[in-house]
Design a protein around this motif. Structure first.
Motif, PDB file in Angstrom:
ATOM      1  N   VAL A  68      -8.069   0.389  41.338  1.00 44.07           N
ATOM      2  CA  VAL A  68      -7.766  -0.472  42.484  1.00 44.07           C
ATOM      3  C   VAL A  68      -6.397  -0.161  43.068  1.00 44.07           C
ATOM      4  O   VAL A  68      -6.227  -0.125  44.288  1.00 44.07           O
ATOM      5  N   GLU A  69      -5.407   0.078  42.221  1.00 47.78           N
ATOM      6  CA  GLU A  69      -4.045   0.322  42.695  1.00 47.78           C
ATOM      7  C   GLU A  69      -3.962   1.571  43.560  1.00 47.78           C
ATOM      8  O   GLU A  69      -3.244   1.608  44.553  1.00 47.78           O
ATOM      9  N   GLN A  70      -4.689   2.621  43.186  1.00 44.93           N
ATOM     10  CA  GLN A  70      -4.661   3.867  43.952  1.00 44.93           C
ATOM     11  C   GLN A  70      -5.800   3.968  44.955  1.00 44.93           C
ATOM     12  O   GLN A  70      -5.837   4.893  45.760  1.00 44.93           O
ATOM     13  N   GLY A  71      -6.752   3.041  44.917  1.00 41.60           N
ATOM     14  CA  GLY A  71      -7.865   3.058  45.866  1.00 41.60           C
ATOM     15  C   GLY A  71      -8.849   4.182  45.616  1.00 41.60           C
ATOM     16  O   GLY A  71      -9.375   4.763  46.553  1.00 41.60           O
ATOM     17  N   ILE A  72      -9.117   4.470  44.346  1.00 40.67           N
ATOM     18  CA  ILE A  72     -10.020   5.562  43.986  1.00 40.67           C
ATOM     19  C   ILE A  72     -11.255   5.006  43.294  1.00 40.67           C
ATOM     20  O   ILE A  72     -11.155   4.189  42.388  1.00 40.67           O
ATOM     21  N   VAL A  73     -12.433   5.466  43.745  1.00 37.60           N
ATOM     22  CA  VAL A  73     -13.693   5.100  43.121  1.00 37.60           C
ATOM     23  C   VAL A  73     -14.443   6.387  42.798  1.00 37.60           C
ATOM     24  O   VAL A  73     -14.521   7.291  43.633  1.00 37.60           O
ATOM     25  N   VAL A  74     -14.999   6.472  41.574  1.00 37.87           N
ATOM     26  CA  VAL A  74     -15.826   7.598  41.178  1.00 37.87           C
ATOM     27  C   VAL A  74     -17.206   7.048  40.844  1.00 37.87           C
ATOM     28  O   VAL A  74     -17.339   6.122  40.042  1.00 37.87           O
ATOM     29  N   ILE A  75     -18.230   7.622  41.490  1.00 39.22           N
ATOM     30  CA  ILE A  75     -19.610   7.179  41.308  1.00 39.22           C
ATOM     31  C   ILE A  75     -20.426   8.359  40.804  1.00 39.22           C
ATOM     32  O   ILE A  75     -20.290   9.478  41.307  1.00 39.22           O
ATOM     33  N   GLU A  76     -21.288   8.098  39.823  1.00 43.98           N
ATOM     34  CA  GLU A  76     -22.183   9.124  39.302  1.00 43.98           C
ATOM     35  C   GLU A  76     -23.626   8.685  39.504  1.00 43.98           C
ATOM     36  O   GLU A  76     -23.922   7.504  39.525  1.00 43.98           O
ATOM     37  N   GLY A  77     -24.516   9.656  39.625  1.00 40.31           N
ATOM     38  CA  GLY A  77     -25.938   9.417  39.825  1.00 40.31           C
ATOM     39  C   GLY A  77     -26.466  10.455  40.796  1.00 40.31           C
ATOM     40  O   GLY A  77     -25.780  11.432  41.119  1.00 40.31           O
ATOM     41  N   LYS A  78     -27.685  10.275  41.259  1.00 36.61           N
ATOM     42  CA  LYS A  78     -28.252  11.198  42.249  1.00 36.61           C
ATOM     43  C   LYS A  78     -27.978  10.633  43.639  1.00 36.61           C
ATOM     44  O   LYS A  78     -28.466   9.551  43.985  1.00 36.61           O
ATOM     45  N   ILE A  79     -27.196  11.354  44.429  1.00 34.43           N
ATOM     46  CA  ILE A  79     -26.744  10.869  45.734  1.00 34.43           C
ATOM     47  C   ILE A  79     -27.661  11.412  46.827  1.00 34.43           C
ATOM     48  O   ILE A  79     -27.871  12.621  46.935  1.00 34.43           O
ATOM     49  N   PHE A  80     -28.218  10.480  47.631  1.00 36.08           N
ATOM     50  CA  PHE A  80     -29.118  10.849  48.722  1.00 36.08           C
ATOM     51  C   PHE A  80     -28.432  10.807  50.086  1.00 36.08           C
ATOM     52  O   PHE A  80     -28.722  11.614  50.961  1.00 36.08           O
ATOM     53  N   ASP A  81     -27.525   9.840  50.276  1.00 36.20           N
ATOM     54  CA  ASP A  81     -26.997   9.600  51.618  1.00 36.20           C
ATOM     55  C   ASP A  81     -25.588   9.027  51.531  1.00 36.20           C
ATOM     56  O   ASP A  81     -25.299   8.174  50.693  1.00 36.20           O
TER      57      ASP A  81
END
Length: 102
Positions: A68-81
């Motif tokens: 939250v402090e740096q505004g970074i999000v990492v998401i894993e999975g199969k990305i379609f859009d």
């Protein structure tokens, strides 16, 4: 001759955060400049970024990292859009979300 000295910046002089998206093999995505995570589940994430709302759709999505402090999000999975939801939806949040979640 004038001399210029470098002075440390205070918080009000701090530049706005950058917004970048780095995707690796459609399986992992790192997003910077995230202000807020509006909603998420295993098929869709809705993020408020410094450049507007960002929707990420896929399957088996999960948040791997949130800073939250740096505004970074990492998401894993199969990305379609990956899509931005522009201001054309107006300020009315009901209209905004009703168009988003058809």
């Amino acid at each position: 001759m004038d001399h210029y000295y470098s002075q440390p910046m205070n918080n009000k002089d701090k530049p706005s955060p950058n917004h970048d998206i780095i995707m690796k093999s459609r399986k992992k995505i790192e997003i910077t400049g995230v202000k807020h995570v509006e909603s998420f589940d295993h098929e869709e994430f809705l993020l408020e970024t410094v450049m507007g709302f960002l929707a990420i759709k896929g399957s088996h999505l999960k948040m791997q990292n949130l800073n939250v402090e740096q505004g970074i999000v990492v998401i894993e999975g199969k990305i379609f859009d990956i899509s931005y939801l522009d201001d054309q939806y107006g300020e009315n949040s009901k209209g905004f979300f009703s168009k988003l979640f058809k």
